[in-house]
Design a protein around this motif. Structure first.
Motif, PDB file in Angstrom:
ATOM      1  N   ALA A 264      12.292  -2.480  -1.345  1.00 18.16           N
ATOM      2  CA  ALA A 264      10.937  -1.615  -1.446  1.00 18.16           C
ATOM      3  C   ALA A 264      11.518   0.003  -0.425  1.00 18.16           C
ATOM      4  CB  ALA A 264       9.792  -1.787  -1.020  1.00 18.16           C
ATOM      5  N   MET A 265      11.712  -0.680   0.682  1.00 27.99           N
ATOM      6  CA  MET A 265      12.206   0.244   1.646  1.00 27.99           C
ATOM      7  C   MET A 265      14.147   0.959   0.781  1.00 27.99           C
ATOM      8  SD  MET A 265      11.276  -0.608   5.177  1.00 27.99           S
ATOM      9  CE  MET A 265      11.554   0.081   6.194  1.00 27.99           C
ATOM     10  N   GLU A 266      14.829   0.339   0.527  1.00 26.83           N
ATOM     11  CA  GLU A 266      16.067   0.710   0.253  1.00 26.83           C
ATOM     12  C   GLU A 266      15.805   1.431  -0.839  1.00 26.83           C
ATOM     13  OE1 GLU A 266      18.440  -2.549  -0.391  1.00 26.83           O
ATOM     14  OE2 GLU A 266      18.083  -3.398   0.665  1.00 26.83           O
ATOM     15  N   ILE A 267      14.892   0.776  -1.428  1.00 29.66           N
ATOM     16  CA  ILE A 267      14.567   2.002  -2.804  1.00 29.66           C
ATOM     17  C   ILE A 267      13.335   3.311  -2.306  1.00 29.66           C
ATOM     18  CG2 ILE A 267      13.363   2.353  -5.270  1.00 29.66           C
ATOM     19  CD1 ILE A 267      13.288  -0.964  -5.310  1.00 29.66           C
ATOM     20  N   MET A 268      12.817   3.161  -1.652  1.00 34.19           N
ATOM     21  CA  MET A 268      12.381   5.043  -0.764  1.00 34.19           C
ATOM     22  C   MET A 268      13.727   5.357  -0.281  1.00 34.19           C
ATOM     23  SD  MET A 268       8.578   2.805   0.776  1.00 34.19           S
ATOM     24  CE  MET A 268       8.331   4.015   1.188  1.00 34.19           C
ATOM     25  N   GLU A 269      14.474   4.763   0.318  1.00 34.77           N
ATOM     26  CA  GLU A 269      15.728   5.632   0.567  1.00 34.77           C
ATOM     27  C   GLU A 269      16.262   6.161  -0.018  1.00 34.77           C
ATOM     28  OE1 GLU A 269      17.391   4.985   5.040  1.00 34.77           O
ATOM     29  OE2 GLU A 269      15.983   3.948   4.165  1.00 34.77           O
ATOM     30  N   ALA A 270      16.346   5.540  -1.110  1.00 31.71           N
ATOM     31  CA  ALA A 270      17.440   6.238  -2.074  1.00 31.71           C
ATOM     32  C   ALA A 270      16.439   7.337  -2.824  1.00 31.71           C
ATOM     33  CB  ALA A 270      17.788   4.993  -3.182  1.00 31.71           C
ATOM     34  N   ASN A 271      15.255   7.134  -2.978  1.00 40.39           N
ATOM     35  CA  ASN A 271      14.724   8.242  -3.049  1.00 40.39           C
ATOM     36  C   ASN A 271      14.238   9.269  -2.976  1.00 40.39           C
ATOM     37  OD1 ASN A 271      14.217   7.849  -6.674  1.00 40.39           O
ATOM     38  ND2 ASN A 271      14.684   5.582  -5.326  1.00 40.39           N
ATOM     39  N   GLY A 272      14.953   9.148  -0.957  1.00 42.11           N
ATOM     40  CA  GLY A 272      14.497  10.583  -0.496  1.00 42.11           C
ATOM     41  C   GLY A 272      12.983  10.660   0.550  1.00 42.11           C
ATOM     42  N   TYR A 273      12.384   9.152   0.504  1.00 41.96           N
ATOM     43  CA  TYR A 273      11.197   8.339   1.154  1.00 41.96           C
ATOM     44  C   TYR A 273      11.842   8.907   2.809  1.00 41.96           C
ATOM     45  CZ  TYR A 273       8.369   8.434  -2.495  1.00 41.96           C
ATOM     46  OH  TYR A 273       7.485   8.245  -3.359  1.00 41.96           O
ATOM     47  N   GLU A 274      11.685   9.462   3.862  1.00 39.00           N
ATOM     48  CA  GLU A 274      11.694   9.015   5.118  1.00 39.00           C
ATOM     49  C   GLU A 274      10.788   8.091   5.875  1.00 39.00           C
ATOM     50  OE1 GLU A 274      12.587  13.001   7.012  1.00 39.00           O
ATOM     51  OE2 GLU A 274      13.163  13.651   5.207  1.00 39.00           O
ATOM     52  N   PHE A 275      11.363   7.287   7.469  1.00 38.75           N
ATOM     53  CA  PHE A 275      10.339   6.957   8.109  1.00 38.75           C
ATOM     54  C   PHE A 275      10.127   7.467   8.945  1.00 38.75           C
ATOM     55  CE2 PHE A 275      11.755   3.706   3.917  1.00 38.75           C
ATOM     56  CZ  PHE A 275      11.443   3.667   3.890  1.00 38.75           C
ATOM     57  N   PRO A 276       9.263   7.627   9.645  1.00 36.22           N
ATOM     58  CA  PRO A 276       9.419   7.825  11.073  1.00 36.22           C
ATOM     59  C   PRO A 276      10.277   6.749  12.018  1.00 36.22           C
ATOM     60  CG  PRO A 276       7.348   7.197  10.722  1.00 36.22           C
ATOM     61  CD  PRO A 276       7.932   7.121   9.178  1.00 36.22           C
ATOM     62  N   LYS A 277      10.787   7.723  13.133  1.00 35.94           N
ATOM     63  CA  LYS A 277      11.521   6.621  14.016  1.00 35.94           C
ATOM     64  C   LYS A 277      10.232   5.796  14.381  1.00 35.94           C
ATOM     65  CE  LYS A 277      15.910   8.546  14.322  1.00 35.94           C
ATOM     66  NZ  LYS A 277      15.424   9.394  13.513  1.00 35.94           N
ATOM     67  N   GLU A 278      10.072   4.733  15.577  1.00 34.17           N
ATOM     68  CA  GLU A 278       9.283   4.019  16.217  1.00 34.17           C
ATOM     69  C   GLU A 278       9.028   4.748  17.502  1.00 34.17           C
ATOM     70  OE1 GLU A 278       9.532   0.005  17.484  1.00 34.17           O
ATOM     71  OE2 GLU A 278      10.186  -0.556  15.613  1.00 34.17           O
ATOM     72  N   ASP A 279       9.370   5.332  18.017  1.00 32.42           N
ATOM     73  CA  ASP A 279       8.785   6.225  19.370  1.00 32.42           C
ATOM     74  C   ASP A 279       8.531   6.896  18.497  1.00 32.42           C
ATOM     75  OD1 ASP A 279      10.891   4.371  20.860  1.00 32.42           O
ATOM     76  OD2 ASP A 279      12.959   5.962  21.028  1.00 32.42           O
ATOM     77  N   GLU A 280       8.185   7.782  17.864  1.00 31.65           N
ATOM     78  CA  GLU A 280       7.966   9.182  17.132  1.00 31.65           C
ATOM     79  C   GLU A 280       6.770   8.349  16.656  1.00 31.65           C
ATOM     80  OE1 GLU A 280       9.434  11.344  13.853  1.00 31.65           O
ATOM     81  OE2 GLU A 280      11.752  11.118  14.588  1.00 31.65           O
ATOM     82  N   GLU A 281       6.118   7.540  16.415  1.00 35.14           N
ATOM     83  CA  GLU A 281       5.161   6.666  16.062  1.00 35.14           C
ATOM     84  C   GLU A 281       4.388   5.850  17.349  1.00 35.14           C
ATOM     85  OE1 GLU A 281       5.618   3.693  13.317  1.00 35.14           O
ATOM     86  OE2 GLU A 281       6.213   4.570  12.159  1.00 35.14           O
ATOM     87  N   VAL A 282       4.771   6.195  18.310  1.00 36.19           N
ATOM     88  CA  VAL A 282       4.362   5.329  19.907  1.00 36.19           C
ATOM     89  C   VAL A 282       3.773   7.201  20.249  1.00 36.19           C
ATOM     90  CG1 VAL A 282       4.437   5.327  21.804  1.00 36.19           C
ATOM     91  CG2 VAL A 282       5.354   3.638  19.784  1.00 36.19           C
ATOM     92  N   GLU A 283       4.479   8.002  20.085  1.00 36.67           N
ATOM     93  CA  GLU A 283       4.168   9.155  20.463  1.00 36.67           C
ATOM     94  C   GLU A 283       2.999  10.165  20.332  1.00 36.67           C
ATOM     95  OE1 GLU A 283       7.749  11.911  20.780  1.00 36.67           O
ATOM     96  OE2 GLU A 283       9.263  10.888  21.685  1.00 36.67           O
ATOM     97  N   GLN A 284       3.060  10.381  18.575  1.00 35.25           N
ATOM     98  CA  GLN A 284       2.016  10.725  17.646  1.00 35.25           C
ATOM     99  C   GLN A 284       0.475   9.897  18.213  1.00 35.25           C
ATOM    100  OE1 GLN A 284       3.316  10.191  13.541  1.00 35.25           O
ATOM    101  NE2 GLN A 284       4.494  12.008  14.019  1.00 35.25           N
ATOM    102  N   ILE A 285       0.754   8.797  18.285  1.00 36.53           N
ATOM    103  CA  ILE A 285      -0.435   7.406  18.639  1.00 36.53           C
ATOM    104  C   ILE A 285      -1.071   8.119  20.163  1.00 36.53           C
ATOM    105  CG2 ILE A 285      -1.659   5.625  19.237  1.00 36.53           C
ATOM    106  CD1 ILE A 285      -0.116   4.383  16.843  1.00 36.53           C
ATOM    107  N   GLN A 286      -0.478   7.906  20.890  1.00 37.09           N
ATOM    108  CA  GLN A 286      -0.288   8.644  21.555  1.00 37.09           C
ATOM    109  C   GLN A 286      -1.265  10.040  22.128  1.00 37.09           C
ATOM    110  OE1 GLN A 286       3.076   7.711  24.318  1.00 37.09           O
ATOM    111  NE2 GLN A 286       2.836   5.589  25.272  1.00 37.09           N
TER     112      GLN A 286
END
Length: 129
Positions: free
Chosen positions: A62-84
């Motif tokens: 599913a991630m391969e399909i999403m990436e091929a269709n322009g979906y972006e995934f946040p990096k783990e560091d970005e998620e942690v910063e947002q939650i903090q």
């Protein structure tokens, strides 16, 4: 061994979630939308979002399909910063420290709404005198 159902994406607009659901289903991946109808009923106060969920074994494909269709995934560091950043204010309010993040946010918004209502109420009293 039983496969777990996991969340692969979350959207706050129903159309976006439905587009991804259609894309994944067209590629043969069984998925479903959690909170689709409650999000529409609660719109625009859609706190949890619409979750696209599927079997854990389907995630890499599913991630391969999403990436091929322009979906972006946040990096783990970005998620942690947002939650903090979101939960940082909770450290200063003692009774919120024990609550999960979602409840901290809800309680915080309720407190802000009550404060604003009081400001408006007392402001109208002052201006009418």
């Amino acid at each position: 061994m039983e496969d777990k159902i996991v969340e692969i994406a979350r959207f706050y607009e129903p159309e976006e979630a439905q587009i991804l659901e259609s894309l994944l289903k067209s590629e043969g991946i069984k998925c479903y939308l959690r909170n689709e109808y409650t999000s529409q009923v609660m719109y625009p106060a859609n706190m949890g979002g619409i979750r696209v969920e599927l079997l854990e074994s389907e995630v890499p494909r599913a991630m391969e399909i999403m990436e091929a269709n322009g979906y972006e995934f946040p990096k783990e560091d970005e998620e942690v910063e947002q939650i903090q950043a979101v939960s940082g204010w909770a450290r200063h309010i003692p009774f919120l420290r024990r609550l999960p993040l979602e409840r901290q946010i809800i309680v915080f918004f309720i407190l802000v709404a009550v404060f604003l209502a009081l400001v408006i109420y007392f402001g109208s009293l002052v201006s009418s005198n």
